[in-house]
Every structure is written in structure tokens, then in C-alpha cells.
Design a protein around this motif. Sequence first.
Motif, mmCIF file in Angstrom:
data_model
loop_
_atom_site.group_PDB
_atom_site.id
_atom_site.type_symbol
_atom_site.label_atom_id
_atom_site.label_comp_id
_atom_site.label_asym_id
_atom_site.label_seq_id
_atom_site.Cartn_x
_atom_site.Cartn_y
_atom_site.Cartn_z
ATOM 1 N N ARG A 178 -4.072 21.034 -2.587
ATOM 2 C CA ARG A 178 -5.043 21.533 -3.571
ATOM 3 C C ARG A 178 -4.284 22.161 -4.736
ATOM 4 O O ARG A 178 -3.147 22.572 -4.597
ATOM 5 N N CYS A 231 -14.139 17.219 -0.355
ATOM 6 C CA CYS A 231 -13.541 18.109 -1.365
ATOM 7 C C CYS A 231 -12.241 17.571 -1.960
ATOM 8 O O CYS A 231 -11.604 18.250 -2.759
ATOM 9 N N GLY A 285 -9.191 19.659 -5.255
ATOM 10 C CA GLY A 285 -8.458 18.737 -4.375
ATOM 11 C C GLY A 285 -7.608 17.795 -5.222
ATOM 12 O O GLY A 285 -8.005 17.404 -6.314
ATOM 13 N N CYS A 345 -10.254 19.693 7.631
ATOM 14 C CA CYS A 345 -9.785 19.781 6.248
ATOM 15 C C CYS A 345 -9.297 21.183 5.906
ATOM 16 O O CYS A 345 -9.963 22.174 6.205
ATOM 17 N N THR A 375 -9.349 17.305 -0.888
ATOM 18 C CA THR A 375 -8.083 17.921 -0.486
ATOM 19 C C THR A 375 -7.248 16.906 0.296
ATOM 20 O O THR A 375 -7.785 16.145 1.093
ATOM 21 N N ARG A 376 -5.942 16.923 0.009
ATOM 22 C CA ARG A 376 -5.034 16.062 0.785
ATOM 23 C C ARG A 376 -4.576 16.844 2.016
ATOM 24 O O ARG A 376 -4.102 17.970 1.908
ATOM 25 N N ASN A 377 -4.726 16.232 3.197
ATOM 26 C CA ASN A 377 -4.409 16.918 4.442
ATOM 27 C C ASN A 377 -3.364 16.141 5.237
ATOM 28 O O ASN A 377 -3.313 14.909 5.162
ATOM 29 N N GLY A 410 -9.189 22.391 2.996
ATOM 30 C CA GLY A 410 -9.949 22.911 1.864
ATOM 31 C C GLY A 410 -11.317 23.422 2.280
ATOM 32 O O GLY A 410 -11.677 24.567 2.004
#
Length: 358
Positions: free
Chosen positions: A127, A18, A134, A29, A20-22, A31
Motif C-alpha cells: 500500500r 482494496c 492499494g 488482506c 493491496t498487494r499481499n 489492507g
Amino acid sequence: MAKKTVGYVQLEWACPRCATRNPGPQKFCNGCGGPQPADVPFTQAAEEKLLTDAAEIARAKAGPDIHCPYCGSRNPGAAKFCGACGGKLEGGQARRAGQVVGAHRAGPARPVRCPSCGTENPAGAGRCSNCGAGLAAEAPAPAGPAQARPPRRGLLIGLGVLLVLGCLATAAVLILGGRTHPVSAVVQDVNWTRSVALESLGMVQYEDWRDNIPADAQVGGCRTEYRATSDEPGPNSTEVCGTPYTVDTGGGYGEVVQDCVYEVYDDWCDYTVQGWQVVDTLTSSGYDLNPYWPSVSLAGDQREGEAQEQYTVVFATDDGQVEYQAQSAADFSQFIIGSAWELEIDSFGNLSSISPGP
Ligand SMILES: [Zn+2]
Ligand SMILES: [Zn+2]
Ligand SMILES: [Zn+2]
């Protein structure tokens, strides 16, 4: 070079499902809730804040995470048993660690524009606050530290050609220079010089680093000067460090390090010590074949120093005058004015041998 740790920071990973930066240490994740893949790379956050929480710093220092050899789950470097299945982690695969991810990003970062709707989001956002997309696509590419470029091929070929030309030129000089031709000669002139240095014992002034000065010397003024560069800190050293950069620890964290050297300063001093000094040079000379040494009369605190002798023979030839420095007084004594000799002269005009003439 010494490597100094500036601190520890969180890295990031981008969810491949997705975008998304984690946060690096997070295993699922934010997201989509999906698990962090075993091979996902850790990258730098837009703004790297040094960790201040002791427990988190300890986790960062624990080293690379270990994947359970039974179920594949990712476990912290300090763990002995798998958090998911309870299996022993001994023999499990550690994550890759130690690679430089880029120059440390200490300053505030610019906002991130959402690739889907164009909304500006805070630099660290995972997000989009407007559409939920993302933000990993906008994540800046990791910039490695400047690397030395290998020398260009053209340059190497050029150097090779120069080297070959140089060898050819040297060979030509040796071959041509080796050719000699005979020349008839008559001794036209001779002259000689003999000299003796006269030395006196007294106080002589020198300069050196304080630890090199002889024990019996009188030390005068000293000043602090740069002496050397060292890999290790020491007394009187000044630390000089390069730009901080971030290294992947393999556990979702980065270690911010600096390469440092130490400029060592030391005392550079004048000192005086008793020693022999040349105070005069006595010389005798003449235009005959009977050289003699100058007569030296020494005072109580004096001695004879270095002696020098020079014997010059001047030949007249059909090519003009040729000078020869005789090697010793015995050699010199053969060159009676008016005597005939046969010389070998090379192509540079240098005298290569002498033999008695007919
Ligand atoms: Zn996701
Ligand atoms: Zn397991
Ligand atoms: Zn958006």
C-alpha cells in the motif's frame, strides 16, 4: 531436457476489494482484512528473493493448497484436516498449479508509483506510504516466457501453391520425357577398359571415438571434442542452462526452475590397425571387341582388390554421335564396327532402347 530447481520464492495476490498487494501464502488482506478469494491469481513479486528459511521452503514444496470440501477454507497442501472446521481434506479441490508466471526476477526492481497520489513506494510495498491506496494497479503484468509463434497463414498458402506447381512440372517432364523417336545408327567406334586394384596388407591409420576403436588397434593421440547433447548429466558433460523462470506451485509460492541440457565431450583418437590398402591399379584397354583382364602378379602380402570394367559403343546417326555403355562383355561383343542398329531416343537425347537394324 532436464528441469532444475533454482529455488523457491513468494508470489503475490492483489486484493480485489482494496487493491493491496499481499504475500502469496497470506490468507487475509493486509489492507482490509478480507479473505483471499479462492480463485485469485498468484503473480510475481517485483523482486523475487529466493527463500532461505527451511520451514518456508518446505511449505513451498508441499504443493498446491487444498480448499476444504465442507467449508471452502484454503489449507496448506500437506494438511490432512481443515484448519477452520476440522473436516477431512480428502477429496477437496486443489488450487491450480504448474503454470509459468514469468521469467525469474532476480535483480532489484524499480520503485512503484502510487496510482492515486503519485508517491514513489519501494518495489515490494503493498500500500502507498503516503495515502494508503492499494498498489496492485501498478503491479507489472505477468510476462510469460517467449512462445513459438504458429506459422503464418500466407506462408502456408504460398508453400501449397509451390507444391502444386512442382507436381505439375514433374508430370510434364515424365510425359514429355517418355516420348521417343526412332533413329537409324551405325557402330562407328568401340572401346573397353578393365582394371584391377592391387592391395597390400599394412598398418592403416583411422580416427574415431575411443569407444569405437577396435580392440586390436594401436591408439595414437587423442583430443577432447564435443560429441553429443544429452538430457541427463554424465561423465565429461558440461551443463548448459536456459534463463530461470518461475512456476506457480498453487500454494502462494513459485518454484524457480531452469531447463538444462548436457553437452557431452569425449576422446577423439587416431589409431592404426592392420588392414588392406590399395597400393596400385592395373589397367588394360583396347579399341576392339576382345577385352581381357590385366595380368596380376602378387607379392606375398598382396591381394587383388576391386575389379572394374567399362565397354563403350559410339554410334553415328543423322543427329550426330550417340554413346552407349554396354552392360557386359557379352552385350558389348554384338557391336561389330559398321553394323546397323535402330535406336530409340527420348526428348532429352537419352538412348532408351537398341535393336538390330534392317
Ligand atoms: Zn483488501
Ligand atoms: Zn473446513
Ligand atoms: Zn498514494
